[in-house]
Design an enzyme around this catalytic site. Sequence first.
Site, short mmCIF file in Angstrom:
data_model
loop_
_atom_site.label_atom_id
_atom_site.label_comp_id
_atom_site.label_asym_id
_atom_site.label_seq_id
_atom_site.Cartn_x
_atom_site.Cartn_y
_atom_site.Cartn_z
CG HIS A 197 20.53 32.03 38.89
ND1 HIS A 197 20.24 31.15 39.92
CD2 HIS A 197 19.34 32.41 38.36
CE1 HIS A 197 18.92 30.99 40.00
NE2 HIS A 197 18.35 31.75 39.07
CG ASP A 199 15.81 35.21 37.48
OD1 ASP A 199 16.55 34.22 37.58
OD2 ASP A 199 14.79 35.36 38.18
CG HIS A 254 17.62 34.43 42.76
ND1 HIS A 254 17.86 35.50 41.91
CD2 HIS A 254 16.90 33.54 42.03
CE1 HIS A 254 17.32 35.26 40.73
NE2 HIS A 254 16.73 34.07 40.77
NE ARG A 264 11.29 26.47 47.05
CZ ARG A 264 11.73 27.16 46.00
NH1 ARG A 264 12.53 26.58 45.11
NH2 ARG A 264 11.39 28.42 45.82
#
Length: 326
Positions: A197, A199, A254, A264
């Site tokens: 996607h 942002d 990304h 994470r």
Amino acid sequence: MVLASPNPIHSERILATDLPIVDLKAEKSQVIKLIVKACEEYGFFKVINHGITNETIAKMEESAFGFFAKPVTQKRQASPCYGCKNIGFNGDMGEVEYLMLNATTPSIAHLSNTISTDFSSRVSAYTEAVKELACEILELMAEGLGVPDKSVFSRLINHVDSDSVLRLNHYPPIHYPNKDRDKTTCYNYTKVGFGEHSDPQILTILRSNDVGGLQISPEDGLWIPVTPDPSAFCVNVGDVLEVMTNGRFVSVRHRAMTNSYKSRMSMVYFGAPPLHASIIAPPVMVTPQRPSLFRPFTWADYKKATYSLRLGDNRIDLFRTIPHGL
């Protein structure tokens, strides 16, 4: 479009490299030059000597990990701010659980009663710090682009009605039966934690722990892993900033990958304008040689388009006046 899959990822080209690093305490003209170049070529860069204290970051991370360590029944008390697996409203799935807050003190305070007594103060301190960092970077960008009003981007985030968001993403390790792999080889068995996607907002300020997972795609079929660096913040251009720079800065796709050895955590500030704000490039960004690439719209228009599409769909092309690539 890339969605979380039960199968390991093998097909994409992976190129080992790293992002440009900008030292914000370096000579100002050099800082501006590096930021503009990074935004034009990568859409991403890292900043060091950013002025946000280790204590502010550590307390925020501690509170985030503390929340995600709670039993699911307790985490669900934070709904609709809390979510797991589901991404958005159109069927996208990922190996992620998250907490998403409006980046305003009242919104954060309202949620704190369901999490912990010190949650509100820690999150508010962190949010204010990354907001200031975002505004500083946006003003350096405006100066580097030759925009007379250097606050043309930052005042949208500073506005009292800013629609900015703080999102905490937790990617638990994915364990594979009968695979005796150490952490140097486990990436052969990663899944997509959060699919491909861009942002939609103006600017993203991301801080993750010492676990890899973020990958960027500056061109189709190419994925670049971003080396984790807890001392740096990762900054990326959002769709709105691409529009406001008339395509000079790029909002790059990304994704986030999981691993099989350690959780994470990413803490992401999305700087966004007020819903009523008109999104248009400053006059200096539009010339006879580079006519306007996008028609004007409001952030409310773009946000509505974002929610109406799936994760990997291209939203920004809906507002183009000139087809992409021409």
